[in-house]
Design an enzyme around this catalytic site. Structure first.
Site, PDB file in Angstrom:
ATOM      1  N   LYS A  53       0.726  -1.306  -0.008  1.00  0.00           N
ATOM      2  CA  LYS A  53       0.049   0.145  -0.122  1.00  0.00           C
ATOM      3  C   LYS A  53       0.758   1.365  -0.147  1.00  0.00           C
ATOM      4  CE  LYS A  53      -3.671  -2.250   2.104  1.00  0.00           C
ATOM      5  NZ  LYS A  53      -4.288  -2.898   3.446  1.00  0.00           N
ATOM      6  N   GLN A  97      -4.672  -1.326   9.822  1.00  0.00           N
ATOM      7  CA  GLN A  97      -4.333  -2.604   9.051  1.00  0.00           C
ATOM      8  C   GLN A  97      -4.902  -3.715  10.212  1.00  0.00           C
ATOM      9  OE1 GLN A  97      -3.221  -3.393   5.707  1.00  0.00           O
ATOM     10  NE2 GLN A  97      -3.729  -5.364   6.306  1.00  0.00           N
ATOM     11  N   ASP A 120     -11.373   3.206   4.619  1.00  0.00           N
ATOM     12  CA  ASP A 120     -11.565   1.703   4.504  1.00  0.00           C
ATOM     13  C   ASP A 120     -13.049   1.511   4.643  1.00  0.00           C
ATOM     14  OD1 ASP A 120      -9.636   0.102   3.928  1.00  0.00           O
ATOM     15  OD2 ASP A 120      -8.988  -0.145   5.965  1.00  0.00           O
TER      16      ASP A 120
END
Ligand code: NDP
Length: 282
Positions: A53, A97, A120
């Protein structure tokens, strides 16, 4: 033989378009979108995902910060970091994460991310907004699947879609997005009876179960569209949930693993970060 739903190619197209928009804005205003990733602990797959990422974000012109915290970190330390990132003018998207270490309450951490920077789309407010049909950020993997289907002009309305998996990250939002485009949706999970027969009814079959090569030829209707969200380590290789070699002979369209949904997830993460940046500037 099925046509490949090429997520690598489409993700490159999305990211390249973002890069040129960012270059223009940077020339005019000397500002760029910023993504912060929070990684707690040393989960090996997570480290790989985070590195990918970060690399992709930088490659396409984003400002990127990765905050690596030790596995033994206390919840309060993570919450303090998130508070700082919520307030940082350089940061437009925050990604925590997952999975977090077992002693951390994941939901408490996700709830602390500002819904305005929750790229997200996991904050309850954003999930709620998605479910009432007024989304701010849509979770990246389900959104990536929908973009792939759109790119290849797969008809969704009136089709039978079967989604295997009911997580908040993939299965549930994806089922909702398909429903929003008028598919007749069935959600399957570990307690579903006769999974194989249910899958055989699908015009669009999407697997997000995390079981290597579980979906065999016999699960698939002739000509179905098969989307494999699964990422599994299997005999030192990354494979999906679908027995690709055999299923590709029966499906009309299929995603490869790797190179299907995975790169789309990152592209949509960057797209969401860019949207957040644009919103903050307006
Ligand atoms: P979860 O483990 O949270 O969910 C898995 C789902 O699959 C659960 O709903 C579970 O049912 C269901 N399931 C498990 N076994 C079976 C079975 N035998 N029959 C039917 N259903 C079953 O995983 P995630 O949703 O987070 O991720 C799913 C997969 O997608 C993983 O491989 C993950 O690595 C991958 N992934 C890929 C991404 C990408 O970018 N391509 C991004 C995110 C995830 P139950 O609810 O009953 O337990």
């Amino acid at each position: 033989m099925a046509t490949l739903l090429d997520g690598k190619k489409l993700s490159q197209k999305i990211c390249a378009a973002l890069k040129s928009k960012i270059a223009k804005i940077e020339r005019l205003k000397d500002k760029k979108p910023g993504l912060a990733v929070v990684l707690v602990g040393d989960h090996s797959a997570s480290q790989i995902y985070v590195a990918k990422k970060e690399k992709t974000a930088r490659e396409f012109g984003f400002y990127s910060e990765v905050h690596r915290l030790p596995a033994a970190s206390e919840e309060k330390e993570i919450l303090n970091l998130i508070k700082y990132l919520n307030e940082s003018p350089k940061i437009h998207g925050i990604l925590v994460q997952l999975p977090l270490p077992a002693h951390i309450q994941t939901q408490a951490i996700l709830n602390a991310v500002s819904p305005l920077k929750d790229v997200d789309g996991f904050h309850p407010l954003n999930l709620g907004r998605l479910f009432i049909g007024d989304p701010l950020f849509i979770p990246c993997t389900p959104q990536g699947v929908m973009e792939l289907l759109k790119e290849y002009r797969i008809e969704i309305s009136g089709k039978s879609a079967v989604v295997i998996g009911r997580s908040l990250i993939v299965g549930k939002p994806l089922a909702h997005l398909l429903l929003g485009q008028n598919a007749t949706v069935t959600i399957c999970h570990s307690k579903t009876k006769n999974l194989e027969e249910v899958c055989q009814t699908a015009d669009i079959l999407i697997s997000a179960m995390g079981k290597p090569h579980f979906i065999k030829n016999s699960f698939v209707k002739e000509g179905a569209v098969v989307v494999d969200v699964g990422i599994n380590r299997f005999h030192h290789k990354i494979v999906g949930d679908v027995d690709f070699e055999n299923v590709q002979k029966k499906a009309s369209f299929i995603t490869p693993v790797p190179g299907g949904v995975g790169p789309m997830t990152i592209a949509l993460l960057l797209q969401n970060t860019f949207k957040s940046f644009e919103r903050s500037a307006s």
